[in-house]
Design an enzyme around this catalytic site. Structure first.
Site, short mmCIF file in Angstrom:
data_model
loop_
_atom_site.label_atom_id
_atom_site.label_comp_id
_atom_site.label_asym_id
_atom_site.label_seq_id
_atom_site.Cartn_x
_atom_site.Cartn_y
_atom_site.Cartn_z
N THR A 110 10.14 17.46 -34.64
CA THR A 110 9.07 16.46 -34.47
C THR A 110 8.81 15.71 -35.78
O THR A 110 8.63 14.50 -35.79
CB THR A 110 7.76 17.13 -34.01
OG1 THR A 110 8.00 17.80 -32.77
CG2 THR A 110 6.64 16.11 -33.81
N CYS A 111 8.79 16.47 -36.88
CA CYS A 111 8.48 15.85 -38.17
C CYS A 111 9.53 14.82 -38.55
O CYS A 111 9.21 13.76 -39.08
CB CYS A 111 8.42 16.91 -39.27
SG CYS A 111 7.28 18.25 -38.89
N SER A 112 10.80 15.13 -38.29
CA SER A 112 11.88 14.23 -38.70
C SER A 112 12.10 13.10 -37.72
O SER A 112 12.47 12.00 -38.10
CB SER A 112 13.20 15.00 -38.85
OG SER A 112 13.18 15.78 -40.01
#
Lengths: 160, 160
Positions: free
Chosen positions: A48-50
């Site tokens: 999700t972060c990337s």
């Protein structure tokens, strides 16, 4: 105790990757006299972060700064080497400052830490975003575990 | 207490990324019936680790396997996402298995942890290498802080 709107950000020393290695960044230097849009992620290089969180802030960096933000910060309980490599991988240079809270010192003081030992990740940060003006919290958006919505760059644009 | 030659490796669960998903790897599965060359680094993406330690094992992977090694493992107190990203960055491919000991569970059980809090990196691993045969420690090399030599792939080739 989680930090509340109106509270001053506690003192802590973070790290960033400089040309010759990790450099210290104190919360005082980071926040004094500035409007800072800060978002925190559970871990660099995670899906999700990337795929969404950091890219959203990179893409919208100019629009966020046009709304009066001096500095955009991506914070994580990872070390400066990892944050530097991740920022490079995601082309964050010049747009988002990649700051490492490797000991979770600031994250714990903010009361926004979580135990990710069950995932082999030790102590990490919850996913959240905040707007900080001259060291005081103006807005705090904390995501429930697993969610990604209210801490996005798009959501922050509406709060500025 | 640091583990000694002749001791059985303690039980712990590590993590790796397989086809994009976090996958648990128990020490039992990793070591049972195999000869494993394992090296541990203080952190992914740091200079010595990226320019010398990991690349040495990648380049010498075939030579190590020709000497009877079934599996080459690179371990660090980083999470599986970071270890996977670092492995891809260094073109590790199938030569070296990148394992995250994100909670430092195995590293601590081996007595090979170190406190890197002063460097903003929390608890990490010392730089070491070991040969493990069917779960039993056959050799252990530890580099003193800041040094790199005894744990290199070249040194391990001389041992095997």
């Amino acid at each position: 105790m989680t930090i509340n709107v109106g509270d001053k950000i506690p003192s802590a020393t973070l790290k960033t990757m400089g040309a010759d290695g990790p450099e210290e960044v104190t919360t005082e230097d980071l926040f004094k006299g500035k409007t800072v849009a800060l978002f925190a992620v559970p871990g660099a290089f995670t899906p999700t972060c990337s795929a969404k969180h950091l890219p959203g802030y990179v893409t919208n960096a100019e629009a966020i700064k046009a709304k009066g933000v001096d500095t955009i910060v991506c914070l994580s309980v990872n070390d400066a080497f990892v944050m530097g490599a991740w920022g490079k991988d995601q082309n964050a240079g010049g747009k988002v400052e990649m700051l490492a809270d490797g000991n979770a010192d600031l994250t714990r003081q903010l009361g926004l830490d979580m135990d990710a030992s069950g995932h082999g990740m030790g102590v990490r940060s919850k996913r959240y975003s905040m707007i900080v003006e001259d060291g005081a919290v103006k807005v705090l958006n904390q995501e429930p575990p697993g969610a990604f919505e209210i801490s996005s760059a798009e959501a922050m644009m509406k709060q500025l | 207490m640091t583990i000694k030659v002749g001791d059985k490796l303690p039980a712990a669960t590590l993590r790796t990324i397989v086809d994009g998903a976090v996958t648990e790897v128990t020490t039992e599965d990793l070591f049972k019936g195999k000869t494993v060359a394992l090296f541990a680094v203080p952190a992914a993406y740091t200079r010595t680790c990226s320019t010398k330690h990991l690349p040495g094992y990648v380049v010498n992977a075939d030579a190590l396997k020709a000497k009877g090694v079934d599996t080459i493992v690179c371990m660090a107190v980083n999470d599986a996402f970071v270890m996977d990203a670092w492995g891809r960055d260094r073109n590790v491919g199938a030569t070296v298995m990148m394992l995250g000991d994100g909670n430092a569970d195995l590293t601590r059980a081996l007595g090979l942890d170190k406190d890197s809090t002063a460097n903003g990196m929390g608890i990490r691993s010392q730089r070491f290498s070991m040969v493990v045969e069917d779960g039993i420690l056959k050799s252990l090399d530890i580099d003193p802080p800041g040094q790199f030599g005894a744990t290199s792939a070249e040194a391990m080739l001389d041992r095997l």
